[in-house]
Design an enzyme around this catalytic site. Structure first.
Site, mmCIF file in Angstrom:
data_model
loop_
_atom_site.group_PDB
_atom_site.id
_atom_site.type_symbol
_atom_site.label_atom_id
_atom_site.label_comp_id
_atom_site.label_asym_id
_atom_site.label_seq_id
_atom_site.Cartn_x
_atom_site.Cartn_y
_atom_site.Cartn_z
ATOM 1 N N TYR A 22 0.837 -1.199 0.000
ATOM 2 C CA TYR A 22 0.000 0.000 0.000
ATOM 3 C C TYR A 22 0.877 1.255 0.000
ATOM 4 N N ARG B 168 3.122 11.044 -8.796
ATOM 5 C CA ARG B 168 2.291 11.386 -9.947
ATOM 6 C C ARG B 168 1.446 12.620 -9.645
ATOM 7 N N ASP C 241 1.392 16.510 -11.376
ATOM 8 C CA ASP C 241 0.232 17.306 -11.780
ATOM 9 C C ASP C 241 0.245 18.674 -11.112
ATOM 10 N N MET D 5 0.136 22.398 -12.721
ATOM 11 C CA MET D 5 -0.892 23.399 -12.461
ATOM 12 C C MET D 5 -0.280 24.729 -12.042
ATOM 13 N N PHE E 201 -6.277 19.076 -12.922
ATOM 14 C CA PHE E 201 -6.686 19.274 -11.519
ATOM 15 C C PHE E 201 -7.640 18.180 -11.064
ATOM 16 N N ASN F 289 -2.410 -0.926 8.193
ATOM 17 C CA ASN F 289 -2.169 -2.350 8.019
ATOM 18 C C ASN F 289 -0.910 -2.794 8.715
ATOM 19 N N ASP G 56 -2.358 -11.229 12.874
ATOM 20 C CA ASP G 56 -2.803 -10.670 11.600
ATOM 21 C C ASP G 56 -4.120 -9.946 11.821
ATOM 22 N N ASN H 190 -8.103 -8.701 3.100
ATOM 23 C CA ASN H 190 -7.168 -7.590 3.132
ATOM 24 C C ASN H 190 -6.408 -7.507 1.822
ATOM 25 N N SER I 27 -8.633 -6.154 -0.815
ATOM 26 C CA SER I 27 -8.748 -4.701 -0.692
ATOM 27 C C SER I 27 -7.584 -4.011 -1.371
ATOM 28 N N THR J 104 -7.658 -1.537 -4.777
ATOM 29 C CA THR J 104 -7.152 -0.168 -4.792
ATOM 30 C C THR J 104 -6.155 0.008 -5.931
ATOM 31 N N THR K 192 -11.696 -0.092 -0.245
ATOM 32 C CA THR K 192 -11.581 0.660 1.000
ATOM 33 C C THR K 192 -12.660 0.248 1.986
ATOM 34 N N THR L 180 -11.628 -2.763 3.662
ATOM 35 C CA THR L 180 -10.613 -2.447 4.662
ATOM 36 C C THR L 180 -11.262 -1.955 5.946
ATOM 37 N N THR M 166 -11.041 -6.100 13.418
ATOM 38 C CA THR M 166 -9.743 -6.374 14.032
ATOM 39 C C THR M 166 -9.605 -5.690 15.379
ATOM 40 N N HIS N 202 -17.029 14.899 3.368
ATOM 41 C CA HIS N 202 -16.465 15.488 4.565
ATOM 42 C C HIS N 202 -15.902 14.429 5.512
ATOM 43 N N GLU O 190 -14.700 11.756 4.811
ATOM 44 C CA GLU O 190 -13.484 11.257 4.171
ATOM 45 C C GLU O 190 -12.238 12.005 4.643
ATOM 46 N N TYR P 280 -11.678 13.321 7.410
ATOM 47 C CA TYR P 280 -11.296 12.884 8.757
ATOM 48 C C TYR P 280 -10.814 11.445 8.759
ATOM 49 N N SER Q 273 0.333 11.070 17.964
ATOM 50 C CA SER Q 273 0.246 10.711 19.384
ATOM 51 C C SER Q 273 1.372 9.765 19.759
ATOM 52 N N SER R 278 -8.848 11.911 27.515
ATOM 53 C CA SER R 278 -9.366 13.006 26.700
ATOM 54 C C SER R 278 -9.144 12.732 25.232
ATOM 55 N N THR S 277 -10.477 18.758 18.103
ATOM 56 C CA THR S 277 -9.133 18.862 17.540
ATOM 57 C C THR S 277 -8.232 19.696 18.437
ATOM 58 N N LYS T 9 -6.826 17.844 21.284
ATOM 59 C CA LYS T 9 -5.711 16.992 20.879
ATOM 60 C C LYS T 9 -4.420 17.802 20.776
ATOM 61 N N HIS U 156 -6.617 26.490 2.357
ATOM 62 C CA HIS U 156 -7.076 25.811 3.591
ATOM 63 C C HIS U 156 -6.862 24.312 3.501
ATOM 64 N N PHE U 157 -7.347 23.724 2.426
ATOM 65 C CA PHE U 157 -7.325 22.260 2.506
ATOM 66 C C PHE U 157 -5.959 21.684 2.243
ATOM 67 N N HIS U 158 -5.130 22.385 1.493
ATOM 68 C CA HIS U 158 -3.750 21.889 1.422
ATOM 69 C C HIS U 158 -3.052 22.086 2.750
HETATM 70 C C1 HEA Z 1 -4.064 14.337 -0.380
HETATM 71 C C2 HEA Z 1 -4.413 15.351 -1.030
HETATM 72 C C3 HEA Z 1 -3.575 16.388 -1.721
HETATM 73 C C4 HEA Z 1 -2.218 16.637 -1.653
HETATM 74 C C5 HEA Z 1 -1.146 15.916 -0.853
HETATM 75 C C6 HEA Z 1 -1.981 17.745 -2.518
HETATM 76 C C7 HEA Z 1 -0.725 18.320 -2.725
HETATM 77 C C8 HEA Z 1 -0.484 19.442 -3.504
HETATM 78 N N1 HEA Z 1 -1.421 20.108 -4.275
HETATM 79 FE FE1 HEA Z 1 -3.398 19.684 -4.400
HETATM 80 N N2 HEA Z 1 -5.389 19.281 -4.486
HETATM 81 C C9 HEA Z 1 -6.050 18.299 -3.825
HETATM 82 C C10 HEA Z 1 -5.490 17.390 -2.939
HETATM 83 C C11 HEA Z 1 -4.140 17.344 -2.620
HETATM 84 N N3 HEA Z 1 -3.160 18.158 -3.097
HETATM 85 C C12 HEA Z 1 -7.435 18.312 -4.160
HETATM 86 C C13 HEA Z 1 -8.509 17.377 -3.623
HETATM 87 C C14 HEA Z 1 -7.608 19.346 -5.077
HETATM 88 C C15 HEA Z 1 -8.906 19.800 -5.731
HETATM 89 C C16 HEA Z 1 -9.005 19.263 -7.102
HETATM 90 C C17 HEA Z 1 -10.141 19.884 -7.814
HETATM 91 O O1 HEA Z 1 -10.128 21.094 -8.035
HETATM 92 O O2 HEA Z 1 -11.072 19.149 -8.140
HETATM 93 C C18 HEA Z 1 -6.304 19.933 -5.254
HETATM 94 C C19 HEA Z 1 -6.064 20.990 -6.112
HETATM 95 C C20 HEA Z 1 -4.838 21.605 -6.257
HETATM 96 C C21 HEA Z 1 -4.630 22.733 -7.076
HETATM 97 C C22 HEA Z 1 -5.682 23.381 -7.946
HETATM 98 C C23 HEA Z 1 -6.033 24.710 -7.516
HETATM 99 C C24 HEA Z 1 -7.107 25.250 -8.379
HETATM 100 O O3 HEA Z 1 -8.230 24.772 -8.314
HETATM 101 O O4 HEA Z 1 -6.820 26.165 -9.132
HETATM 102 C C25 HEA Z 1 -3.297 23.059 -6.971
HETATM 103 C C26 HEA Z 1 -2.650 24.180 -7.637
HETATM 104 O O5 HEA Z 1 -1.603 24.537 -7.420
HETATM 105 C C27 HEA Z 1 -2.698 22.114 -6.057
HETATM 106 C C28 HEA Z 1 -1.357 22.088 -5.705
HETATM 107 C C29 HEA Z 1 -0.791 21.148 -4.848
HETATM 108 C C30 HEA Z 1 0.609 21.181 -4.476
HETATM 109 C C31 HEA Z 1 1.628 22.191 -4.929
HETATM 110 C C32 HEA Z 1 0.797 20.123 -3.639
HETATM 111 C C33 HEA Z 1 2.095 19.818 -2.957
HETATM 112 O O6 HEA Z 1 1.923 20.009 -1.585
HETATM 113 C C34 HEA Z 1 2.574 18.480 -3.261
HETATM 114 C C35 HEA Z 1 3.798 18.237 -2.506
HETATM 115 C C36 HEA Z 1 4.098 16.821 -2.668
HETATM 116 C C37 HEA Z 1 5.008 16.225 -1.991
HETATM 117 C C38 HEA Z 1 5.793 16.977 -0.999
HETATM 118 C C39 HEA Z 1 5.201 14.774 -2.164
HETATM 119 C C40 HEA Z 1 6.318 14.431 -3.068
HETATM 120 C C41 HEA Z 1 6.569 12.955 -3.105
HETATM 121 C C42 HEA Z 1 7.577 12.368 -2.468
HETATM 122 C C43 HEA Z 1 8.516 13.122 -1.643
HETATM 123 C C44 HEA Z 1 7.772 10.925 -2.567
HETATM 124 C C45 HEA Z 1 7.580 10.332 -1.246
HETATM 125 C C46 HEA Z 1 8.595 9.346 -0.912
HETATM 126 C C47 HEA Z 1 8.507 8.582 0.178
HETATM 127 C C48 HEA Z 1 7.215 8.412 0.883
HETATM 128 C C49 HEA Z 1 9.656 7.936 0.728
HETATM 129 N N4 HEA Z 1 -3.665 21.237 -5.652
HETATM 130 C C1 HEA Z 2 -7.545 16.326 6.110
HETATM 131 C C2 HEA Z 2 -8.340 17.122 5.589
HETATM 132 C C3 HEA Z 2 -9.143 18.222 6.221
HETATM 133 C C4 HEA Z 2 -9.269 18.581 7.547
HETATM 134 C C5 HEA Z 2 -8.659 17.964 8.775
HETATM 135 C C6 HEA Z 2 -10.161 19.711 7.553
HETATM 136 C C7 HEA Z 2 -10.550 20.347 8.700
HETATM 137 C C8 HEA Z 2 -11.517 21.343 8.750
HETATM 138 N N1 HEA Z 2 -12.140 21.920 7.681
HETATM 139 FE FE1 HEA Z 2 -11.770 21.538 5.720
HETATM 140 N N2 HEA Z 2 -11.661 20.911 3.801
HETATM 141 C C9 HEA Z 2 -10.878 19.889 3.324
HETATM 142 C C10 HEA Z 2 -10.061 19.065 4.058
HETATM 143 C C11 HEA Z 2 -9.945 19.126 5.453
HETATM 144 N N3 HEA Z 2 -10.539 20.016 6.274
HETATM 145 C C12 HEA Z 2 -11.005 19.792 1.903
HETATM 146 C C13 HEA Z 2 -10.285 18.784 1.019
HETATM 147 C C14 HEA Z 2 -11.899 20.782 1.514
HETATM 148 C C15 HEA Z 2 -12.354 21.202 0.124
HETATM 149 C C16 HEA Z 2 -12.857 20.212 -0.784
HETATM 150 C C17 HEA Z 2 -13.235 20.812 -2.108
HETATM 151 O O1 HEA Z 2 -14.072 21.728 -2.148
HETATM 152 O O2 HEA Z 2 -12.657 20.372 -3.122
HETATM 153 C C18 HEA Z 2 -12.298 21.443 2.748
HETATM 154 C C19 HEA Z 2 -13.237 22.468 2.775
HETATM 155 C C20 HEA Z 2 -13.751 22.990 3.933
HETATM 156 C C21 HEA Z 2 -14.899 23.827 3.963
HETATM 157 C C22 HEA Z 2 -15.754 24.229 2.769
HETATM 158 C C23 HEA Z 2 -15.448 25.572 2.292
HETATM 159 C C24 HEA Z 2 -16.091 25.877 1.003
HETATM 160 O O3 HEA Z 2 -16.152 25.044 0.090
HETATM 161 O O4 HEA Z 2 -16.561 27.003 0.893
HETATM 162 C C25 HEA Z 2 -15.096 24.160 5.286
HETATM 163 C C26 HEA Z 2 -16.191 25.007 5.779
HETATM 164 O O5 HEA Z 2 -16.604 24.946 6.845
HETATM 165 C C27 HEA Z 2 -14.065 23.488 6.046
HETATM 166 C C28 HEA Z 2 -13.932 23.547 7.419
HETATM 167 C C29 HEA Z 2 -13.037 22.784 8.168
HETATM 168 C C30 HEA Z 2 -12.973 22.816 9.625
HETATM 169 C C31 HEA Z 2 -13.787 23.665 10.540
HETATM 170 C C32 HEA Z 2 -12.012 21.902 9.982
HETATM 171 C C33 HEA Z 2 -11.624 21.550 11.396
HETATM 172 O O6 HEA Z 2 -11.622 20.167 11.565
HETATM 173 C C34 HEA Z 2 -10.318 22.113 11.807
HETATM 174 C C35 HEA Z 2 -10.077 21.937 13.303
HETATM 175 C C36 HEA Z 2 -8.699 22.349 13.756
HETATM 176 C C37 HEA Z 2 -8.385 23.499 14.383
HETATM 177 C C38 HEA Z 2 -9.390 24.565 14.612
HETATM 178 C C39 HEA Z 2 -6.979 23.807 14.809
HETATM 179 C C40 HEA Z 2 -6.583 23.363 16.176
HETATM 180 C C41 HEA Z 2 -7.426 23.882 17.272
HETATM 181 C C42 HEA Z 2 -6.976 24.681 18.272
HETATM 182 C C43 HEA Z 2 -5.572 25.089 18.395
HETATM 183 C C44 HEA Z 2 -7.941 25.063 19.321
HETATM 184 C C45 HEA Z 2 -8.243 26.511 19.408
HETATM 185 C C46 HEA Z 2 -8.766 27.057 18.147
HETATM 186 C C47 HEA Z 2 -10.029 27.384 17.925
HETATM 187 C C48 HEA Z 2 -11.105 27.191 18.887
HETATM 188 C C49 HEA Z 2 -10.417 27.983 16.602
HETATM 189 N N4 HEA Z 2 -13.259 22.800 5.189
HETATM 190 CU CU1 CUA Z 3 -0.031 15.873 -16.891
HETATM 191 CU CU2 CUA Z 3 -2.001 15.394 -18.335
HETATM 192 CU CU LIG Z 4 -15.632 19.395 5.094
#
Ligand code: HEA
Ligand code: HEA
Ligand code: CUA
Ligand SMILES: [Cu+2]
Lengths: 670, 231, 296, 137
Positions: free
Chosen positions: A61, A71, A75, A79, A102, A123, A134, A141, A144, A148, A200, A203, A210, A283, A285, A287, A298, A314, A358, A361, A418-420
């Site tokens: 995996y 890969r 991309d 972008m 994208f 795993n 196991d 497993n 699964s 994938t 998945t 899994t 398990t 959403h 997903e 988490y 942890s 806690s 969160t 934690k 935000h989400f990156h």
């Molecule tokens: C897991 C989820 C994930 C991760 C990791 C990333 C990583 C990155 N993403 Fe991505 N991104 C998405 C999920 C993710 N993204 C999603 C869901 C969208 C929305 C798509 C949509 O619009 O529909 C998106 C869209 C998105 C956009 C489109 C923005 C737009 O809509 O205009 C861009 C643009 O720059 C971007 C950039 C990047 C970059 C620069 C990184 C970098 O942080 C990447 C850095 C990568 C690394 C650092 C890893 C390199 C690999 C190795 C080092 C090998 C590892 C080796 C061992 C393990 C030993 N992402």
């Molecule tokens: C691992 C992935 C991940 C995680 C953990 C989160 C965590 C959170 N996300 Fe995010 N989210 C995404 C991945 C993730 N998100 C992705 C991929 C999208 C976009 C998808 C798409 O459109 O393509 C998205 C989009 C997204 C939206 C939609 C926005 C929009 O489309 O307009 C919103 C809105 O509420 C949101 C909220 C939150 C919140 C409240 C948390 C919370 O869980 C965060 C909690 C953590 C903290 C707050 C920090 C630590 C806390 C403290 C130090 C305590 C004190 C602080 C306070 C009380 C504030 N997220």
């Molecule tokens: Cu890179 Cu299509």
């Molecule tokens: Cu969400």
């Protein structure tokens, strides 16, 4: 005969995908050729492809996830460079290609990079930490995993034959309906995700069972390591929400293939329902991804502070709290759709409440360091980088959870940042930390510190230089998924972001170099003790790499930190516990069923994408035949004789004795 | 080993033993669980429990999938696009027959389980066969219904309501069909292999699946059919 | 007022010269961004010390620091637990309040308080341009929105094909444009300005150019503009609309001197069917049908 | 591990009152018990099903309340199936199974109720008038 498939499916007119795929195909052929030339096939088949050992499957995996991470990164580079080049200019990627990128990036990163890596670590680690041999269903497993891999393969085939979806990682209808997306791109998406989604789901079932039913004696719930709790929570979420994904994609498929009207903009179909259902999965997903990462942190905070985790109770409560509340917030992805104030209020508040769990934690990790002896090894660096990065990403998440604020930045670059911020800073950092942490357990040697630290610093700085500008661009009104940009003022920030990607590339290279260097110098990095980090949970009680049966004798847990307790007792009395009576062990036999299933899933998926009905029928029939044949199998287990068990375990014990002696001397010195 | 020595103090050990997380652990009382119970204190559960539990979890996930189709049906129910309404689709007598077939099959399925527990090969097979035939009757009735509806131009392509209707009912029908194929395989296995441990486990799982499909049908005949004709 | 200033400051700091959502020209945008800013500040007050504490803790208790005491078993403190749960709970209680009040106050469907009656504008998202119908004036425009400053504007928004989002960043709240649905949005520009509007939901190949200019002008000027447009130029008759429904990109602004008053209703109720989607213009590539949509 | 254990009778004989039970499983009983159990389940089901069909087919129940009656009857019948066919009980040996079931019901509830609530509000706010009319069957 071949449905929609014809020679014109190959993108001869588009140099970039063509060249990429030719290089890819040549690489694959090269690897296959090498394997054949060296005669490694029998070994691979016996020891890996048909393996049902959770450790082997976990490693496969992780391998899959890492390759797909690269890969996805390619991309991302395309972008960011396109957007930097395409300011009042067309750039080098036309829309129909850029839109695939994208979509593929999001799909690959979530489904085929992050998920496999998370599941891979689940795993590898969970049965070891639970002190068992196991998972509940070893053969399942393997199925699964191979499903994938099948999905990942289909996504990558789309590069060369046909196209990938141009509709984003969640294909909103009506854009994704046959009228507006007549090509096969969306079909590739649907079947790839559907097939891997089934994997998945299995899994999830496997790991719920398990953790709940397969624990070594004495491992009561509240003695489980934190990681196991997060695995349980994530698996429960998988079981709860992946069926929603399956159902939703099935409905879209019915629309596209048979003219149903679930989500069409004709005959009463309701596209908003797709948005509603897909986020009810989407959403939770995120988490599913981040909870196991929390578990990894942890383990690391506690190990590298030399202390038990602060506020374990806690932590458990917060994990389960997040698990449940995560299923009640999905509307925050479409606050701007117009459900009205009452609905927005309810979901806005429930979303922000997740910050409580969160936050607890985060503080508990901080207080775990209090009074500790913090060692800044590579996993700990990732963890500290995580706290810094994730707290800010979480904060911007809570901003998005405030509907009127979201009205300004929904679908903007602010959201992308935000989400990156949470995914890279939370999930990816967690995975890198976890890989570094458990690598010695898997392969018997540690990863090189220097390169690991370099990778960390470049990744951290690169991340912020890439994504901080996107926050600002989002506030300036830049929306996501723009193939080109018409506003000149955005140029400096887009350029800066490109610089950030450059730094990220250096980080990725460091990561790869670290791997290579570590393999070359594995002898000096060898972990002979089985406990390289002074660990506290049961996986460190086994030798590195762990034998295929994990534990010669099932451990009997007597304290909160299973292995720490054993270790202390040994140090205290300066001797190991008496040698146990070794008994034969029964282990599941290897099985090709996973590979077989995935093979026919790939064929069927490909046939359905191109509407080659006879082939699809054939694939399904073969799958059923395979099911029957598998069900007929008689031998499910084999015995490891007691002598073999004893031999392995005595080797382990002698390593431990040496360790003990050294510790004793150290103890005397201090 | 790292550069850091272990805190090799007796004091430390004492404190670790004495509940560092203040979890208030007590030993299990006089009814301490038996081996293989899977409670955690006694090691992994028996295979029978593990298999049954895993399948149970699978069933829950399957129910969640049905829930989505129910939700879709509920949302699309009114979207008839000027075409047939629920009233035009429902034929109560046929639904009654279908329900009877499925309910009786659940009953015979339960009896087959009783026979399995009594290790009676003959009766197990007889009841499994009856179960399968009743299932077949159910699927046949449903197919007939779909065909006669299609003959009246009532197809899922006509409107979103019909999409929701055929999607939900068809998904259930598909489940019953697949379960029927499984049943056939099971009968062959029971015949050839007898009541081996893993065969009995699979029979338990099959039982669970069949009953679960019946539960889903209760939802369907109530929400789709009966409520389709209530005012 | 101080709040406005603070928002402005943040906009300046974050935005530099480019104007974004934190530099609003209307009451809705002002409230949205004030809420954004409040929530951000409240959380920064918590989050910055949290980050500092984390770094301090790691540094203070580094293994090489002989001065730091080692408490190998310290893993519980009721008091700290209480504090640790309380901080986020209290913050979230405040933010929850903002969410509640803000969602109701800034509900996009809610009319804005004003002495003057609102201007009605009907918006149709097409592949890939925006159609604005002024039912009171009997005119229509494409990719160009002219509104009187200081007057509330009531938008009724639908789509003739796929999802889009109607968004003028400096006016505030955005909302989806969806086929078969009519969403409503109430905005107001306080002063004359030239703004840009866009779609904020990806809608296909021509999405990047699905932008429109927004001109907020003095009310008198608006009247003059509408008067002049009326009857002049092309009419938006069924044939013209059918042409407009087809996919096209980078459409320059157009003004129609007349429009069927029932057009919007017909689109929203889908009496007029949705846009046809891509019509292959190139030789076919199996599985990769692409419409150039008149791309230049 | 668990595989070393051996099922002497290949059936429930070795189940202990204190151990967890697999769903659908119960401590050993005579075949008669199972048959009685199934009979009871069938009996209850028939009554409930007939009641449901009757509620629709007759005018015994006040029109607008028929839907409620149907839902209640359906829930009752699902309960009957769970207890008599799936052998779910409240005993401690069943805790884990019941907890899982409760989790599943929670999820189903959240999805169905949440979706209907959300979609209802969306349609209510944005459905154009005459389409709304068309929605009334
Ligand atoms: C897991 C989820 C994930 C991760 C990791 C990333 C990583 C990155 N993403 Fe991505 N991104 C998405 C999920 C993710 N993204 C999603 C869901 C969208 C929305 C798509 C949509 O619009 O529909 C998106 C869209 C998105 C956009 C489109 C923005 C737009 O809509 O205009 C861009 C643009 O720059 C971007 C950039 C990047 C970059 C620069 C990184 C970098 O942080 C990447 C850095 C990568 C690394 C650092 C890893 C390199 C690999 C190795 C080092 C090998 C590892 C080796 C061992 C393990 C030993 N992402
Ligand atoms: C691992 C992935 C991940 C995680 C953990 C989160 C965590 C959170 N996300 Fe995010 N989210 C995404 C991945 C993730 N998100 C992705 C991929 C999208 C976009 C998808 C798409 O459109 O393509 C998205 C989009 C997204 C939206 C939609 C926005 C929009 O489309 O307009 C919103 C809105 O509420 C949101 C909220 C939150 C919140 C409240 C948390 C919370 O869980 C965060 C909690 C953590 C903290 C707050 C920090 C630590 C806390 C403290 C130090 C305590 C004190 C602080 C306070 C009380 C504030 N997220
Ligand atoms: Cu890179 Cu299509
Ligand atoms: Cu969400």
């Amino acid at each position: 005969m071949f449905g929609k498939l014809s020679w014109s499916a190959i993108p001869l007119d588009q140099p970039i995908p063509l060249i990429t795929s030719v290089v890819l195909i040549l690489t694959i052929l090269g690897v296959l050729g090498l394997v054949t030339a060296k005669g490694w096939w029998p070994y691979l088949w016996r020891e890996w492809i048909t393996s049902v050992d959770h450790k082997r499957i976990g490693i496969m995996y992780c391998l899959l996830g890492s390759v797909m991470l690269i890969r996805g990164f390619a991309d991302a580079i395309m972008m960011r460079s396109q957007q930097a080049l395409a300011i009042n200019a067309p750039g080098y990627l036309p829309p129909e290609h850029y839109n695939q990128i994208f979509s593929a990036h999001g799909t690959i990163m979530i489904f085929f990079a992050a998920m496999p890596l998370v599941i891979g670590l689940m795993n590898f680690v969970t049965p070891l930490q639970l002190g068992v041999r196991d998972v509940a269903f070893p053969t399942l497993n393997s199925v699964s995993f191979w499903l994938t891999a099948s999905g990942a393969l289909l996504v990558n085939v789309s590069l060369f034959i046909g196209e990938f979806a141009r509709t984003g990682w969640l294909p909103y209808p009506p854009l994704s309906e046959a009228t507006y997306s007549p090509g096969v791109g969306v079909d590739y998406y649907l079947w790839a995700v559907q097939i891997s989604g089934v994997g998945t789901l299995m899994t999830g079932i496997n790991f719920v069972t398990t953790v709940l039913k397969m624990r070594c004696p004495g491992m009561t719930y509240l003695r489980m390591p934190m990681f196991c709790w997060t695995v349980l929570a994530a698996s429960l979420l998988i079981v709860a929400v992946f069926p929603i994904l399956t159902a939703t994609l099935a409905m879209l498929s019915l629309d596209r293939y048979f003219g149903f009207h679930y989500f069409t903009n004709t005959a009463g179909g309701n596209p908003m329902m797709f948005v509603n259902l897909i986020w009810a999965w989407g959403h939770p997903e995120v988490y599913i991804l981040v909870l196991p990462a929390f578990g990894i942190f942890s383990e690391i905070f506690s190990t590298f502070s030399g202390k038990p985790l602060f506020g374990y109770r806690s932590m458990v409560a917060a994990t389960l709290f997040i698990c449940i509340v995560a299923m009640m917030v999905w509307l925050h992805h479409f606050f701007t759709m117009g459900a009205g104030a009452a609905v927005n209020t309810a979901f806005g508040i429930s979303t922000s409440i997740i910050a409580v769990g969160t936050g607890v934690k985060i503080y508990n990790w901080i207080f775990t360091m209090y009074g500790g002896r913090v060692r800044f090894s590579v996993p700990m660096l990732w963890s500290l980088g995580f706290i810094f990065t994730f707290v800010i990403g979480g904060m911007t998440g809570v901003l998005l959870a405030v509907p009127p604020a979201d009205f300004l930045v929904h679908n903007s670059m602010f959201l992308v940042a935000h989400f990156h911020n949470v995914i890279v800073g939370g999930v990816v950092f967690g995975l890198f930390a976890g890989i570094d942490y458990w690598f010695p357990k898997a392969f018997g040697f540690r990863l090189h510190e220097g390169w690991g630290k370099a990778a960390f610093w470049f990744a951290l700085v690169g991340f912020w230089v890439t994504f901080a500008p996107l926050y600002i661009l989002g506030l300036q009104g830049m929306t996501r998924r723009l193939q080109h940009v018409n506003i000149e003022e955005w140029r400096p920030l887009l350029d800066l972001s490109l610089v950030g990607v450059g730094i990220l590339i250096v980080g990725a290279v460091c990561q790869v170099v670290m791997l290579v260097v570590s393999i070359l110098r594995r002898d000096e990095l060898r972990d002979v003790t089985g406990d390289p980090w002074d660990g506290r949970s049961l996986e460190w009680a086994t030798p590195s790499p762990a034998p295929f049966f994990n534990f010669a004798v099932m451990p009997n847990v007597q304290g909160e930190e299973a292995y720490w307790d054993i270790k202390l007792r040994a140090v205290e009395s300066q001797q190991l516990s008496p040698e146990p009576r070794y008994e034969p062990i029964e282990m599941p036999v290897n099985s090709p069923v996973g590979f077989y299933t995935a093979f026919f899933a790939t064929v069927t998926g490909f046939a359905l994408i191109w509407q080659i009905w006879w082939l699809a029928g054939l694939g399904l029939a073969a799958a059923f035949a395979g099911f029957v044949v598998f069900a007929w199998r008689d031998v499910h287990e084999f015995h490891v004789p007691a002598e073999e068990v004893a031999r392995v375990d005595r080797a382990r014990r002698s390593a431990r004795e040496a360790l003990l002696e050294r510790l004793g001397q150290q103890g005397a010195a201090t | 080993m790292s550069d850091l020595g272990l805190p090799a103090a007796v004091e430390t050990l004492r404190r670790v033993r004495e509940d560092p997380h203040r979890l208030g652990h007590r030993g299990h009382g006089p009814d301490s669980p038996v081996e293989g119970a899977g409670h955690g204190a006694t090691g992994p559960a028996r295979k029978r429990i593990v298999v049954g539990y895993g399948f149970w979890i699978f069933l829950l996930s399957d129910i969640v999938m049905f829930a989505c189709f129910f939700a879709a049906f509920a949302v699309l129910r009114g979207a008839t696009a000027g075409g047939p309404t629920p009233r035009d689709v429902v034929e109560l007598p046929r639904v009654g027959l279908e329900t009877a077939a499925l309910l009786l099959s659940s009953y015979t399925c339960g009896l087959s389980f009783a026979a399995t527990n009594a290790r009676s090969l003959l009766w197990t097979q007889v009841f499994l066969l009856v179960t399968g035939l009743l299932g077949l009757a159910f699927v046949g009735l449903e197919l007939q219904e779909f065909i006669s509806l299609a003959a009246r131009g009532i197809t899922p392509q006509r409107s979103a309501f019909l999409t929701g209707f055929f999607g939900l009912v068809g998904l259930h029908g598909l489940h019953v069909t697949v379960a029927g194929m499984w049943l056939a395989t099971m009968m062959a296995q029971v015949q050839v292999k007898g009541f081996r441990r893993e065969i009995v486990h699979r029979l338990i799982c099959f039982n669970l699946f069949w009953h679960a499909l019946d539960i889903v049908w209760i939802g369907i005949f109530t929400i789709v059919y009966l409520m389709g004709v209530t005012p | 007022m101080a709040r406005r200033a603070a928002v402005g400051l943040a906009a300046a700091g974050l935005g530099g010269c480019a104007r974004g959502v934190l530099d609003p020209v209307g009451p809705v945008g002002a409230d949205d961004s004030a809420i954004f800013f409040d929530a951000l500040m409240v959380m920064l007050v918590i989050v910055i010390p949290t980050i500092l504490l984390a770094f301090w803790m790691a540094w203070r208790y580094r293994a090489s620091n002989p001065k730091a005491e080692y408490l190998p078993n310290w893993s519980y403190s009721g008091r700290i637990e209480a504090v640790v749960w309380s901080i986020p709970i209290l913050t979230i209680m405040f933010i929850g309040g903002i969410i509640w009040i803000g969602s109701y106050r800034l509900d996009p469907f809610k009319p804005l308080p004003s002495k003057s009656p609102p201007l009605e504008v009907q918006v149709v998202a097409l592949d890939w341009k925006w159609l604005f119908i002024y039912p009171q004036q009997g005119i229509a425009t494409v990719n160009q929105l002219v509104v009187p400053a200081g007057t509330p504007v009531h938008f009724s928004i639908t789509s003739a094909s796929v999802f889009n989002v109607f968004f003028v960043p400096r006016l505030g709240s955005m909302i989806y444009a969806m086929p078969g649905m009519v969403s409503q949005l109430n905005l107001q520009a306080d002063r004359p300005a030239l703004l840009f509007g866009q779609s904020a939901q990806f809608s296909g190949d021509g999405f990047s150019d699905m932008q429109f200019q927004v001109r907020s002008v003095a009310p008198a000027e608006f009247q003059a503009w509408a008067q002049a447009a009326r009857g002049a130029g092309p009419m938006l008759d069924p044939a013209a609309y059918a042409q407009l429904m087809r996919q096209s990109q980078r459409v320059s602004p157009v003004t129609y001197g007349g429009v069927d008053p029932q057009l919007f209703q017909a689109v929203a109720t889908q009496a007029i069917g949705p846009g046809p989607g891509p019509q292959p213009e190139n030789p076919s590539h199996s599985g990769r049908e692409v419409s150039t949509g008149g791309r230049r | 591990m668990s595989e070393l254990e051996y099922d002497p009778n290949l059936h429930t004989a070795e189940l202990d009152a204190r151990e967890d039970h697999a769903p659908g499983d119960e401590p050993e009983e005579s075949a008669g018990h199972w048959v009685r159990n199934s009979n009871l389940g069938l009996g209850f089901s028939i009554v409930l099903t007939l009641a449901a069909f009757l509620a629709v087919g007759s005018h015994l129940i006040w029109g607008p309340a028929v839907g409620v009656a149907l839902i209640v009857l359906a829930i009752g019948q699902m309960g009957v199936h769970l207890v008599f066919f799936l052998h779910v009980t409240t005993g401690p040996d069943n805790t884990n199974n019941v907890l899982a079931l409760a989790f599943g019901i929670l999820v189903v509830f959240l999805i169905v109720a949440g979706s209907i609530w959300i979609m209802g509000h969306l349609s209510h706010n944005m459905m154009p008038m005459d389409r709304l009319m068309q929605m009334q069957p």
